[in-house]
Design an enzyme around this catalytic site. Structure first.
Site, mmCIF file in Angstrom:
data_model
loop_
_atom_site.group_PDB
_atom_site.id
_atom_site.type_symbol
_atom_site.label_atom_id
_atom_site.label_comp_id
_atom_site.label_asym_id
_atom_site.label_seq_id
_atom_site.Cartn_x
_atom_site.Cartn_y
_atom_site.Cartn_z
ATOM 1 N N ASP A 9 45.868 41.824 34.437
ATOM 2 C CA ASP A 9 44.562 41.195 34.561
ATOM 3 C C ASP A 9 43.793 41.410 33.268
ATOM 4 O O ASP A 9 44.121 42.304 32.478
ATOM 5 C CB ASP A 9 43.786 41.765 35.750
ATOM 6 C CG ASP A 9 42.443 41.065 35.954
ATOM 7 O OD1 ASP A 9 42.434 39.820 35.963
ATOM 8 O OD2 ASP A 9 41.410 41.742 36.078
ATOM 9 N N SER A 10 42.747 40.615 33.090
ATOM 10 C CA SER A 10 41.901 40.751 31.905
ATOM 11 C C SER A 10 41.048 42.012 31.962
ATOM 12 O O SER A 10 40.460 42.412 30.958
ATOM 13 C CB SER A 10 40.991 39.528 31.762
ATOM 14 O OG SER A 10 40.131 39.422 32.882
ATOM 15 N N TYR A 41 38.222 37.079 29.552
ATOM 16 C CA TYR A 41 39.064 36.028 28.998
ATOM 17 C C TYR A 41 38.419 34.643 29.150
ATOM 18 O O TYR A 41 38.787 33.713 28.436
ATOM 19 C CB TYR A 41 40.418 35.998 29.721
ATOM 20 C CG TYR A 41 41.423 37.032 29.265
ATOM 21 C CD1 TYR A 41 41.055 38.111 28.455
ATOM 22 C CD2 TYR A 41 42.750 36.932 29.649
ATOM 23 C CE1 TYR A 41 41.985 39.047 28.052
ATOM 24 C CE2 TYR A 41 43.695 37.874 29.247
ATOM 25 C CZ TYR A 41 43.310 38.933 28.457
ATOM 26 O OH TYR A 41 44.235 39.862 28.055
ATOM 27 N N GLY A 42 37.518 34.496 30.100
ATOM 28 C CA GLY A 42 36.965 33.179 30.437
ATOM 29 C C GLY A 42 36.422 32.371 29.277
ATOM 30 O O GLY A 42 36.701 31.173 29.177
ATOM 31 N N CYS A 72 44.900 37.284 37.284
ATOM 32 C CA CYS A 72 43.765 36.800 36.500
ATOM 33 C C CYS A 72 43.804 35.286 36.589
ATOM 34 O O CYS A 72 44.809 34.664 36.241
ATOM 35 C CB CYS A 72 43.896 37.251 35.049
ATOM 36 S SG CYS A 72 42.676 36.517 33.923
ATOM 37 N N GLU A 151 32.364 44.454 35.188
ATOM 38 C CA GLU A 151 32.960 45.396 34.239
ATOM 39 C C GLU A 151 31.984 46.518 33.877
ATOM 40 O O GLU A 151 32.398 47.609 33.475
ATOM 41 C CB GLU A 151 33.413 44.662 32.974
ATOM 42 C CG GLU A 151 34.610 43.743 33.167
ATOM 43 C CD GLU A 151 35.929 44.494 33.284
ATOM 44 O OE1 GLU A 151 36.053 45.588 32.699
ATOM 45 O OE2 GLU A 151 36.840 43.993 33.973
ATOM 46 N N CYS A 184 38.059 34.133 40.638
ATOM 47 C CA CYS A 184 38.237 35.185 39.648
ATOM 48 C C CYS A 184 38.424 36.470 40.425
ATOM 49 O O CYS A 184 37.672 36.741 41.371
ATOM 50 C CB CYS A 184 37.006 35.286 38.735
ATOM 51 S SG CYS A 184 37.064 36.704 37.599
ATOM 52 N N THR A 185 39.410 37.270 40.059
ATOM 53 C CA THR A 185 39.702 38.465 40.845
ATOM 54 C C THR A 185 38.648 39.559 40.671
ATOM 55 O O THR A 185 38.673 40.564 41.390
ATOM 56 C CB THR A 185 41.104 39.021 40.506
ATOM 57 O OG1 THR A 185 41.251 39.131 39.079
ATOM 58 C CG2 THR A 185 42.189 38.118 41.067
ATOM 59 N N HIS A 186 37.714 39.381 39.729
ATOM 60 C CA HIS A 186 36.581 40.305 39.643
ATOM 61 C C HIS A 186 35.581 40.065 40.778
ATOM 62 O O HIS A 186 34.894 40.986 41.212
ATOM 63 C CB HIS A 186 35.846 40.128 38.309
ATOM 64 C CG HIS A 186 36.526 40.743 37.132
ATOM 65 N ND1 HIS A 186 37.677 40.233 36.583
ATOM 66 C CD2 HIS A 186 36.211 41.834 36.373
ATOM 67 C CE1 HIS A 186 38.044 40.969 35.540
ATOM 68 N NE2 HIS A 186 37.172 41.951 35.408
#
Length: 270
Positions: A9-10, A41-42, A72, A151, A184-186
């Site tokens: 993942d990012s 990364y977006g 990601c 993050e 988005c996995t975040h």
């Protein structure tokens, strides 16, 4: 087969996928790599995402993994087909599983998708949804502030809710929209805030559970499931600072995970 499943993942978002893999496949060993040093990364151009993704893949392939999960959405959108064509092990992304789950949930056929700028720009979700169900109305929205927010560990509270409310305003005005894909996995890390802003009548879809189910099916079909009795030893790697990584991991897993390593990954030769 006593080899690990690799997850990339990012940043920290893919840990939501790792959690589901550990829950649904408790015998399997995981090796997770989050590129927190270069997250998000977006906003990056396609070639940069592709290069960074291959660098993470090369790192994990040296550890002799038996399956790769691209946790990601941006990396899935721009590299999944290339990875599948060039790798000898099974490769799974997170977009198609999320699309299938949303189609199963919607009653009005009006689905929203939120994601990074790169994922939304790729139209990967719209294509995946329409490939299965051509009669859907899909509303896509980039939410570039969400990944930095996660993050930084800002998962709830007044500031987080204010930011989510501003970002999702246009979707809250769509009366027929009854399903929202967290592209988005975040984003599952702020799912409760997103649910509060969207309202309880909107189903919030995370691809994590569906991705883990797909991994289980493919491993069984290819006879790659571990059938022994050893306790799995999971490894978590990050290219950036470990403090937030450790905090988010504890938030997801509800326990302290101590197998953390900070690493520098080599430049890919493409």
């Amino acid at each position: 087969m006593n080899k690990a499943i690799g997850v990339i993942d990012s940043g920290v978002g893919g840990l939501t996928v790792a959690y589901e893999l550990m829950r649904q496949l408790p015998k399997e060993q995981l090796i997770y790599l989050g590129d927190t040093a270069r997250c998000p990364y977006g906003p990056r151009v396609n070639d940069e995402v592709r290069t960074f993704t291959w660098e993470m893949v090369d790192f994990l392939m040296k550890k002799d993994i038996k399956m790769l999960i691209v946790a990601c959405n941006t990396a899935t959108a721009f590299t999944l087909n290339e990875l599948k064509s060039n790798m000898s092990i099974p490769v799974i992304g997170v977009i198609k599983p999320g699309a299938r789950a949303a189609i199963n949930e919607t009653k009005t056929n009006h689905i929203g998708v939120i994601g990074t700028e790169g994922t939304i720009r790729s139209n990967a979700y719209t294509k995946a949804l329409n490939d299965i169900h051509a009669g859907l109305q899909v509303q896509s929205l980039a939410c570039p502030s969400f990944v930095p927010m996660v993050e930084q560990g800002m998962l709830n509270g007044e500031q987080a809710e204010a930011m989510v409310t501003r970002s999702l305003y246009s979707l809250t005005q769509q009366e027929e929209l009854d399903t929202l894909i967290l592209g988005c996995t975040h984003y599952p890390l702020i799912k409760h805030t997103i649910q509060h802003v969207m309202g309880r009548d909107v189903a919030i879809i995370s691809s994590s559970e569906e991705t883990a189910r797909e991994a289980s099916t493919i491993l069984e079909f290819r006879n790659l499931l571990y059938k022994g009795h050893n306790t799995p030893f999971h490894q978590f790697y990050s290219t950036g600072q470990m403090e937030v990584f450790a905090t988010i991991t504890e938030e997801i897993f509800k326990e302290f995970i101590d197998h953390f390593h900070s690493v520098t990954i080599e430049k890919a030769i493409l």
